[in-house]
Motif scaffolding. Sequence first.
Motif, PDB file in Angstrom:
ATOM      1  N   GLU A  94       0.842  -1.188   0.000  1.00 42.38           N
ATOM      2  CA  GLU A  94       0.000   0.000   0.000  1.00 42.38           C
ATOM      3  C   GLU A  94       0.879   1.242   0.000  1.00 42.38           C
ATOM      4  N   ILE A  95       0.369   2.291  -0.615  1.00 44.06           N
ATOM      5  CA  ILE A  95       1.141   3.528  -0.707  1.00 44.06           C
ATOM      6  C   ILE A  95       0.189   4.691  -0.471  1.00 44.06           C
ATOM      7  N   THR A  96       0.618   5.647   0.342  1.00 44.78           N
ATOM      8  CA  THR A  96      -0.223   6.800   0.638  1.00 44.78           C
ATOM      9  C   THR A  96       0.016   7.894  -0.402  1.00 44.78           C
ATOM     10  N   ILE A  97      -0.888   8.842  -0.448  1.00 44.32           N
ATOM     11  CA  ILE A  97      -0.705   9.969  -1.356  1.00 44.32           C
ATOM     12  C   ILE A  97       0.584  10.741  -1.024  1.00 44.32           C
ATOM     13  N   PRO A  98       0.863  11.018   0.281  1.00 44.75           N
ATOM     14  CA  PRO A  98       2.163  11.664   0.581  1.00 44.75           C
ATOM     15  C   PRO A  98       3.357  10.839   0.089  1.00 44.75           C
ATOM     16  N   ASP A  99       3.259   9.504   0.187  1.00 44.78           N
ATOM     17  CA  ASP A  99       4.344   8.654  -0.340  1.00 44.78           C
ATOM     18  C   ASP A  99       4.517   8.869  -1.839  1.00 44.78           C
ATOM     19  N   LEU A 100       3.370   8.919  -2.547  1.00 47.48           N
ATOM     20  CA  LEU A 100       3.436   9.093  -3.999  1.00 47.48           C
ATOM     21  C   LEU A 100       4.148  10.408  -4.350  1.00 47.48           C
ATOM     22  N   PHE A 101       3.757  11.470  -3.649  1.00 48.72           N
ATOM     23  CA  PHE A 101       4.384  12.764  -3.936  1.00 48.72           C
ATOM     24  C   PHE A 101       5.855  12.761  -3.546  1.00 48.72           C
ATOM     25  N   ASP A 102       6.188  12.051  -2.482  1.00 51.28           N
ATOM     26  CA  ASP A 102       7.591  11.967  -2.074  1.00 51.28           C
ATOM     27  C   ASP A 102       8.420  11.248  -3.135  1.00 51.28           C
ATOM     28  N   HIS A 103       7.869  10.162  -3.680  1.00 50.55           N
ATOM     29  CA  HIS A 103       8.576   9.448  -4.751  1.00 50.55           C
ATOM     30  C   HIS A 103       8.774  10.367  -5.964  1.00 50.55           C
ATOM     31  N   ALA A 104       7.718  11.101  -6.317  1.00 54.76           N
ATOM     32  CA  ALA A 104       7.822  11.989  -7.479  1.00 54.76           C
ATOM     33  C   ALA A 104       8.851  13.080  -7.236  1.00 54.76           C
ATOM     34  N   ARG A 105       8.839  13.657  -6.046  1.00 55.55           N
ATOM     35  CA  ARG A 105       9.781  14.744  -5.726  1.00 55.55           C
ATOM     36  C   ARG A 105      11.223  14.265  -5.806  1.00 55.55           C
ATOM     37  N   ARG A 106      11.441  12.986  -5.519  1.00 56.98           N
ATOM     38  CA  ARG A 106      12.792  12.417  -5.572  1.00 56.98           C
ATOM     39  C   ARG A 106      13.153  11.911  -6.967  1.00 56.98           C
ATOM     40  N   GLY A 107      12.266  12.155  -7.940  1.00 60.75           N
ATOM     41  CA  GLY A 107      12.554  11.756  -9.314  1.00 60.75           C
ATOM     42  C   GLY A 107      12.340  10.296  -9.597  1.00 60.75           C
ATOM     43  N   ARG A 108      11.467   9.650  -8.825  1.00 67.92           N
ATOM     44  CA  ARG A 108      11.257   8.210  -8.971  1.00 67.92           C
ATOM     45  C   ARG A 108       9.996   7.860  -9.743  1.00 67.92           C
ATOM     46  N   VAL A 109       9.295   8.861 -10.282  1.00 71.48           N
ATOM     47  CA  VAL A 109       8.090   8.595 -11.078  1.00 71.48           C
ATOM     48  C   VAL A 109       8.365   9.046 -12.507  1.00 71.48           C
ATOM     49  N   ASP A 110       8.159   8.136 -13.440  1.00 67.79           N
ATOM     50  CA  ASP A 110       8.500   8.432 -14.827  1.00 67.79           C
ATOM     51  C   ASP A 110       7.359   9.098 -15.582  1.00 67.79           C
ATOM     52  N   THR A 111       6.176   8.515 -15.541  1.00 63.78           N
ATOM     53  CA  THR A 111       5.085   8.983 -16.408  1.00 63.78           C
ATOM     54  C   THR A 111       3.791   9.161 -15.628  1.00 63.78           C
ATOM     55  N   VAL A 112       3.118  10.290 -15.870  1.00 64.51           N
ATOM     56  CA  VAL A 112       1.769  10.544 -15.352  1.00 64.51           C
ATOM     57  C   VAL A 112       0.983  11.222 -16.468  1.00 64.51           C
ATOM     58  N   PHE A 113      -0.274  10.798 -16.652  1.00 66.44           N
ATOM     59  CA  PHE A 113      -1.163  11.432 -17.624  1.00 66.44           C
ATOM     60  C   PHE A 113      -2.051  12.437 -16.889  1.00 66.44           C
ATOM     61  N   PHE A 114      -2.096  13.674 -17.410  1.00 64.99           N
ATOM     62  CA  PHE A 114      -2.870  14.732 -16.774  1.00 64.99           C
ATOM     63  C   PHE A 114      -4.019  15.156 -17.691  1.00 64.99           C
ATOM     64  N   GLY A 115      -5.222  15.242 -17.140  1.00 66.84           N
ATOM     65  CA  GLY A 115      -6.346  15.791 -17.880  1.00 66.84           C
ATOM     66  C   GLY A 115      -6.461  17.279 -17.623  1.00 66.84           C
ATOM     67  N   ALA A 116      -7.388  17.926 -18.339  1.00 61.17           N
ATOM     68  CA  ALA A 116      -7.572  19.366 -18.153  1.00 61.17           C
ATOM     69  C   ALA A 116      -8.870  19.797 -18.804  1.00 61.17           C
ATOM     70  N   ALA A 117      -9.490  20.810 -18.225  1.00 58.53           N
ATOM     71  CA  ALA A 117     -10.668  21.420 -18.856  1.00 58.53           C
ATOM     72  C   ALA A 117     -10.237  22.370 -19.965  1.00 58.53           C
TER      73      ALA A 117
END
Length: 246
Positions: free
Chosen positions: A83-106
């Motif tokens: 299991e991973i928390t939202i703060p964990d996810l952001f921490d991984h991203a901040r450390r450069g450990r997340v490669d790809t995310v798809f973002f939607g927009a209005a």
Amino acid sequence: MSAMVDITPAETVVSLLARQIDDGAVVATGVASPLAILAIAVARATHAPDLTYLACVGSLDPDIPSLLPSSEDLGYLEGRSAEITIPDLFDHARRGRVDTVFFGAAEVDALGRTNMTASGSLEQPRTKFPGVAGAATLRQWVHRPVLLVPRQSRRNLVPEVQVATTQDPRRTVRLISDLGVFELGASGARLLARHPWATADDIAERTGFEFEVDESLAVTPLPDARTVAAIRSLDPRGYRDQLVGR
């Protein structure tokens, strides 16, 4: 021609999204991301079996036997390795450990700025959109942010966003829509590819900002049989066709 009849626009778009994911990559999804989840499952079933998936419901590498109607469905906890928390996810991203995310927009403009906040102004909004949900920072931290607009029109590809929810002037960003693929950034917009059912003129008619077109404009390839089989197996209810325009 028969392949064009058989393969739907949604399947071509999902295939294109899946190809944004490299084998071994770390991929994350937020809320309202069914097409992204389907693309991740397709990538895992085809060319990227060793990807790592961080789901917004708090699961690491859940099973995805079939696409669920909501990205927040707790069914995406099934089969998780941790299991991973939202703060964990952001921490991984901040450390450069997340490669790809798809973002939607209005709304999206040629500079690559997105609006997920409101129409009008922050002070006097006419319509409130789903909200930023941390995307403003997350987009700047992931290695390959990808913008997704599944039903392109002049209402969502606009000359200038009414409220800038996310922006990243340091680098260009890729935008994938139901008509083609753009590169957006400080130098403006450039059309990189058109989907087989759209001409450059069709795309211009449904784009609110000015853009350059490559002299030899690429055409998005149709997905191969293996990819189509994976898409149809993972989304037997056809949610993809309800989300992607034509």
